[in-house]
Write an enzyme that holds these catalytic residues in place. Structure first.
Site, mmCIF file in Angstrom:
data_model
loop_
_atom_site.group_PDB
_atom_site.id
_atom_site.type_symbol
_atom_site.label_atom_id
_atom_site.label_comp_id
_atom_site.label_asym_id
_atom_site.label_seq_id
_atom_site.Cartn_x
_atom_site.Cartn_y
_atom_site.Cartn_z
ATOM 1 C CG HIS A 9 -0.158 0.032 2.520
ATOM 2 N ND1 HIS A 9 0.380 1.183 3.051
ATOM 3 C CD2 HIS A 9 0.169 -0.965 3.368
ATOM 4 C CE1 HIS A 9 1.013 0.893 4.181
ATOM 5 N NE2 HIS A 9 0.901 -0.410 4.392
ATOM 6 C CD GLU A 83 1.878 -5.592 8.047
ATOM 7 O OE1 GLU A 83 2.161 -6.779 7.766
ATOM 8 O OE2 GLU A 83 2.553 -4.629 7.657
ATOM 9 N N GLY A 144 3.636 -4.622 3.847
ATOM 10 C CA GLY A 144 5.026 -5.062 3.855
ATOM 11 C C GLY A 144 5.295 -6.240 4.775
#
Length: 192
Positions: A9, A83, A144
């Protein structure tokens, strides 16, 4: 065979502040929206069959921007793409973590989601994706801390560089069940 474009993102205010987001729901910062638009413009000439995203707003905003600019169909959101859950670390800065938990905070059990649980989420998502979109090219907007361990599992080696905001990684699963990496952590669109 399926090709998956993994996208981290765009930047959030919490990214800028160095605050651990985890599964806390934060919006894109102005720069994050701009990054998503730049990535979308890069993707205009490419052939993608659809885009999916984590249900967290920063990933949804990134995916929606890409869909709006490119016309790539937004296929929906999926909580399995969230996430990693960072437990007690969510919402903290490095300074907070050191003051609360000490210099060795990384070695403590602070409720982080395990790699095994995260990979289980990915495997469940990917199995469904492959069944419904076999032979297609699908963009997946995630995070990530989710993408890095997934890539490590797929490629059999750790990702040595930090995954940048709006980076694009393109992985292809061949008919022989072998993953080929065509692009890793690419942010060429941000250099324009």
């Amino acid at each position: 065979m399926i090709t998956v474009g993994l996208i981290r993102h765009g930047t959030t205010e919490w990214n800028i502040a160095g605050r651990m987001q985890g599964q806390m729901d934060t919006e894109l910062a102005g720069i994050g929206i701009e990054q998503a638009e730049l990535l979308a413009r890069r993707l205009i000439g490419e052939q993608w069959d659809g885009i999916m995203a984590s249900d967290l707003i920063r990933a949804r905003q990134t995916a929606q921007t890409i869909s709006d600019v490119t016309g790539i169909p937004f296929l929906g959101i999926d909580s399995r793409l969230r996430e990693r859950h960072f437990g007690q670390l969510e919402g903290t800065t490095l300074e907070d973590r050191i003051s609360r938990f000490g210099e060795n905070w990384r070695e403590q059990d602070l409720g982080l989601e395990t790699d095994e649980a995260l990979i289980e989420r990915w495997s469940s998502f990917f199995e469904a994706l492959e069944q419904s979109h076999r032979g297609k090219r699908i963009l997946v907007v995630s995070h990530g801390g989710f993408i890095a361990p997934v890539l490590e599992r797929i490629m059999g080696e750790p990702v040595t560089s930090h995954l940048n905001n709006t980076s694009l990684t393109v992985m292809e699963l061949t008919a022989d069940a072998v993953w080929n990496c065509h692009l890793l952590n690419c942010t060429a669109h941000l250099n324009k």
